[in-house]
Design a protein around this motif. Structure first.
Motif, PDB file in Angstrom:
ATOM      1  N   SER A  53       0.850  -1.203   0.000  1.00 19.04           N
ATOM      2  CA  SER A  53       0.000   0.000   0.000  1.00 19.04           C
ATOM      3  C   SER A  53       0.880   1.245   0.000  1.00 19.04           C
ATOM      4  CB  SER A  53      -0.896   0.015   1.240  1.00 19.04           C
ATOM      5  OG  SER A  53      -0.109   0.293   2.388  1.00 19.04           O
ATOM      6  N   ASN A  54       0.329   2.334  -0.483  1.00 18.81           N
ATOM      7  CA  ASN A  54       1.096   3.583  -0.487  1.00 18.81           C
ATOM      8  C   ASN A  54       1.354   4.064   0.941  1.00 18.81           C
ATOM      9  OD1 ASN A  54       1.002   3.347  -3.212  1.00 18.81           O
ATOM     10  ND2 ASN A  54      -0.567   4.924  -3.526  1.00 18.81           N
ATOM     11  N   LEU A  55       0.427   3.772   1.842  1.00 16.83           N
ATOM     12  CA  LEU A  55       0.643   4.137   3.249  1.00 16.83           C
ATOM     13  C   LEU A  55       1.884   3.420   3.788  1.00 16.83           C
ATOM     14  CD1 LEU A  55      -0.126   5.450   5.905  1.00 16.83           C
ATOM     15  CD2 LEU A  55      -1.778   3.607   6.280  1.00 16.83           C
ATOM     16  N   TYR A  56       1.998   2.115   3.475  1.00 17.87           N
ATOM     17  CA  TYR A  56       3.175   1.354   3.908  1.00 17.87           C
ATOM     18  C   TYR A  56       4.441   1.970   3.299  1.00 17.87           C
ATOM     19  CZ  TYR A  56       6.326  -2.541   4.770  1.00 17.87           C
ATOM     20  OH  TYR A  56       7.385  -3.296   5.178  1.00 17.87           O
ATOM     21  N   SER A  57       4.392   2.298   1.995  1.00 16.56           N
ATOM     22  CA  SER A  57       5.582   2.832   1.321  1.00 16.56           C
ATOM     23  C   SER A  57       6.010   4.176   1.901  1.00 16.56           C
ATOM     24  CB  SER A  57       5.325   2.976  -0.183  1.00 16.56           C
ATOM     25  OG  SER A  57       5.089   1.723  -0.766  1.00 16.56           O
ATOM     26  N   VAL A  58       5.040   5.030   2.205  1.00 13.78           N
ATOM     27  CA  VAL A  58       5.385   6.349   2.761  1.00 13.78           C
ATOM     28  C   VAL A  58       6.035   6.160   4.137  1.00 13.78           C
ATOM     29  CG1 VAL A  58       4.441   8.509   3.667  1.00 13.78           C
ATOM     30  CG2 VAL A  58       3.672   7.648   1.453  1.00 13.78           C
ATOM     31  N   ALA A  59       5.514   5.221   4.912  1.00 14.72           N
ATOM     32  CA  ALA A  59       6.124   4.944   6.224  1.00 14.72           C
ATOM     33  C   ALA A  59       7.542   4.408   6.031  1.00 14.72           C
ATOM     34  CB  ALA A  59       5.263   3.947   6.997  1.00 14.72           C
ATOM     35  N   GLU A  60       7.675   3.433   5.137  1.00 17.28           N
ATOM     36  CA  GLU A  60       8.968   2.798   4.873  1.00 17.28           C
ATOM     37  C   GLU A  60      10.004   3.814   4.398  1.00 17.28           C
ATOM     38  OE1 GLU A  60       8.664   0.048   1.637  1.00 17.28           O
ATOM     39  OE2 GLU A  60      10.365  -1.160   2.316  1.00 17.28           O
ATOM     40  N   SER A  61       9.548   4.784   3.617  1.00 15.11           N
ATOM     41  CA  SER A  61      10.470   5.756   3.027  1.00 15.11           C
ATOM     42  C   SER A  61      11.177   6.598   4.084  1.00 15.11           C
ATOM     43  CB  SER A  61       9.720   6.693   2.075  1.00 15.11           C
ATOM     44  OG  SER A  61       8.895   7.576   2.800  1.00 15.11           O
ATOM     45  N   GLN A  62      10.591   6.677   5.284  1.00 14.08           N
ATOM     46  CA  GLN A  62      11.193   7.493   6.339  1.00 14.08           C
ATOM     47  C   GLN A  62      12.483   6.895   6.868  1.00 14.08           C
ATOM     48  OE1 GLN A  62       9.843  10.594   7.016  1.00 14.08           O
ATOM     49  NE2 GLN A  62       8.815   9.851   5.176  1.00 14.08           N
ATOM     50  N   PHE A  63      12.651   5.597   6.645  1.00 11.13           N
ATOM     51  CA  PHE A  63      13.770   4.905   7.282  1.00 11.13           C
ATOM     52  C   PHE A  63      14.797   4.364   6.291  1.00 11.13           C
ATOM     53  CE2 PHE A  63       9.902   4.510   9.796  1.00 11.13           C
ATOM     54  CZ  PHE A  63      10.276   5.317  10.853  1.00 11.13           C
ATOM     55  N   GLY A  64      14.404   4.297   5.001  1.00 17.60           N
ATOM     56  CA  GLY A  64      15.323   3.740   4.014  1.00 17.60           C
ATOM     57  C   GLY A  64      15.545   2.264   4.277  1.00 17.60           C
ATOM     58  N   ASP A  65      16.665   1.756   3.801  1.00 12.65           N
ATOM     59  CA  ASP A  65      16.929   0.322   3.885  1.00 12.65           C
ATOM     60  C   ASP A  65      18.432   0.152   4.034  1.00 12.65           C
ATOM     61  OD1 ASP A  65      16.826  -2.399   3.717  1.00 12.65           O
ATOM     62  OD2 ASP A  65      16.398  -2.469   1.577  1.00 12.65           O
ATOM     63  N   ASP A  66      18.849  -0.848   4.781  1.00 13.47           N
ATOM     64  CA  ASP A  66      20.287  -1.068   4.942  1.00 13.47           C
ATOM     65  C   ASP A  66      20.743  -2.376   4.322  1.00 13.47           C
ATOM     66  OD1 ASP A  66      21.013   1.373   6.098  1.00 13.47           O
ATOM     67  OD2 ASP A  66      20.146   0.741   7.998  1.00 13.47           O
ATOM     68  N   ASP A  67      20.005  -2.822   3.286  1.00 18.96           N
ATOM     69  CA  ASP A  67      20.384  -4.046   2.591  1.00 18.96           C
ATOM     70  C   ASP A  67      21.535  -3.736   1.624  1.00 18.96           C
ATOM     71  OD1 ASP A  67      20.239  -6.682   1.720  1.00 18.96           O
ATOM     72  OD2 ASP A  67      18.891  -6.158   0.079  1.00 18.96           O
ATOM     73  N   GLU A  68      22.648  -4.420   1.761  1.00 17.77           N
ATOM     74  CA  GLU A  68      23.837  -4.192   0.918  1.00 17.77           C
ATOM     75  C   GLU A  68      24.241  -2.717   0.901  1.00 17.77           C
ATOM     76  OE1 GLU A  68      23.044  -5.961  -2.910  1.00 17.77           O
ATOM     77  OE2 GLU A  68      22.915  -7.971  -2.087  1.00 17.77           O
ATOM     78  N   GLY A  69      24.383  -2.130   2.065  1.00 14.30           N
ATOM     79  CA  GLY A  69      24.717  -0.706   2.190  1.00 14.30           C
ATOM     80  C   GLY A  69      23.444   0.114   2.353  1.00 14.30           C
TER      81      GLY A  69
END
Ligand SMILES: CC(C)(COP(=O)(O)OP(=O)(O)OC[C@H]1O[C@@H](n2cnc3c(N)ncnc32)[C@H](O)[C@@H]1OP(=O)(O)O)[C@@H](O)C(=O)NCCC(=O)NCCS
Length: 153
Positions: free
Chosen positions: A30-46
């Motif tokens: 969902s876009n709600l999930y993506s907007v939340a996720e975008s606040q933290f980024g990702d640390d997969d392979e850097g």
């Protein structure tokens, strides 16, 4: 002419209202999930920075996308993390327009040598769209999705 605009405090609520068809919900978060996720980024392979955007036709929100950058990554320095067009606006070229727009942004950045994307094996229309833009499947799976890469330079 459609355009993509960053998600801000002024538009996130209209963007989280956009929905895909019922039979497409397992293809994309969902876009709600993506907007939340975008606040933290990702640390997969850097570390990856996530940049969520709305797709607009004039002032009407018609879709959503999110891409990420990791300029230190050995193989793909940009990744298209999400793409969706609201069920009411699909099949009118917004998906293709958005992909072309992103590739134009990435092509202008010398740090980006290749762009990654992934999709579920059953997502034929997504697979066809990305293949038509030059994405090649790598044979690698990412969380149950096929990975494809477009080499830029
Ligand atoms: C995949 C998606 C983003 C495409 O966006 P769209 O605006 O509907 O697509 P476009 O109108 O730009 O069409 C792009 C291509 O998709 C195909 N396509 C689009 N709508 C289609 C439909 N209803 N039936 C069959 N093919 C279709 C066409 O082959 C088209 O190719 P063309 O440009 O050569 O004609 C959209 O359908 C969507 O949100 N799907 C659900 C979520 C999803 O799967 N996201 C991708 C996750 S990886």
């Amino acid at each position: 002419m459609p355009e993509i605009r960053p998600v801000t405090k002024d538009n996130w609520e209209e963007l989280i209202r956009l929905k895909v068809r019922e039979d497409q919900t397992h293809f994309v978060a969902s876009n709600l999930y993506s907007v939340a996720e975008s606040q933290f980024g990702d640390d997969d392979e850097g570390h990856w920075d996530f940049l969520p955007h709305g797709i607009y036709e004039a002032n009407t929100p018609v879709g959503f996308l999110m891409y990420g950058f990791n300029f230190e990554h050995p193989t793909q320095q940009a990744f298209i993390i999400r793409l969706m067009v609201d069920e009411k606006y699909q099949g009118r070229g917004y998906g293709r327009f958005s992909m072309e727009k992103l590739l134009e942004i990435f092509r202008a950045d010398d740090r980006i040598r290749a762009v990654g994307i992934s999709y579920e094996p059953e997502n034929e229309s997504a697979r066809r769209l990305y293949a038509s833009l030059g994405f090649l499947e790598t044979g690698r799976m990412i969380e149950g999705e096929l990975e494809a890469v477009l080499q830029m330079r």
